[in-house]
Write a protein that holds these residues in place. Sequence first.
Motif, short mmCIF file in Angstrom:
data_model
loop_
_atom_site.label_atom_id
_atom_site.label_comp_id
_atom_site.label_asym_id
_atom_site.label_seq_id
_atom_site.Cartn_x
_atom_site.Cartn_y
_atom_site.Cartn_z
N ASN A 31 178.21 -106.65 30.21
CA ASN A 31 177.75 -105.30 30.50
C ASN A 31 176.42 -105.13 29.78
N GLY A 32 175.36 -105.04 30.56
CA GLY A 32 174.03 -105.04 29.95
C GLY A 32 173.20 -103.83 30.34
N MET A 33 172.63 -103.22 29.33
CA MET A 33 171.65 -102.16 29.58
C MET A 33 170.31 -102.86 29.75
N THR A 34 169.79 -102.80 30.96
CA THR A 34 168.47 -103.38 31.20
C THR A 34 167.44 -102.30 30.88
N PHE A 68 175.37 -102.21 42.23
CA PHE A 68 175.89 -102.74 40.97
C PHE A 68 175.37 -101.99 39.74
N VAL A 69 174.49 -101.01 39.92
CA VAL A 69 173.96 -100.23 38.80
C VAL A 69 174.86 -99.01 38.61
N SER A 70 175.50 -98.93 37.44
CA SER A 70 176.42 -97.81 37.21
C SER A 70 175.69 -96.54 36.77
N ALA A 107 168.71 -99.17 33.11
CA ALA A 107 169.70 -99.33 34.18
C ALA A 107 170.82 -100.23 33.68
N MET A 108 172.05 -99.76 33.81
CA MET A 108 173.23 -100.50 33.33
C MET A 108 173.79 -101.38 34.44
N VAL A 109 174.02 -102.65 34.11
CA VAL A 109 174.62 -103.60 35.05
C VAL A 109 175.91 -104.15 34.44
N HIS A 110 176.80 -104.61 35.31
CA HIS A 110 178.10 -105.13 34.86
C HIS A 110 178.41 -106.40 35.63
N GLY A 111 178.64 -107.48 34.91
CA GLY A 111 178.96 -108.75 35.56
C GLY A 111 180.21 -109.36 34.96
#
Length: 159
Positions: free
Chosen positions: A69-72, A93-95, A113-117
């Motif tokens: 879970n990464g804050m870009t 995919f951006v929460s 922008a928060m992403v989750h993988g």
Amino acid sequence: MPIDEIDRKIIQATQAGLPLVSEPYQAVSEQLGLSAQTVMLHLAEMQQTGVVRRIAAVPNHYKLGYRFNGMTVWDVEDGYVDELGQKVAMLPFVSHCYQRPRHLPGWPYNLFAMVHGKTEQDAGEQVAIIAELLGAQARNHEVLYSTKILKKTGLRIGG
């Protein structure tokens, strides 16, 4: 906007979350001795007036299998940040996505922008898609991966 006694009771009954049942408003109404319609009307009015900002599910990404879970954070040309931020926010995919002020010289980033993988590769592919979308307007970026789950609660009011 001031709240009345019913509003206060509803807030206190729901501030830790709605009950995980098929009819959560009914469960709250029974707990408070009110009708479900009264609970829903008061919550709707509190949202309309801004007392309650939103009612939403807050998933535990780790329990869902999303370990990356990464804050870009992006350094985007100021003249493009609104337009591009809206495009990034629309990616499935951006929460969440928002603009924040820069804090120069050490923090040049203004678009988040928060992403989750589920894997590091999944998250990396998402970051690459954002980078391609932003193009030359993004001068630099970083990905800040979560290392623990932070408290996700708002203001609490007592009895």
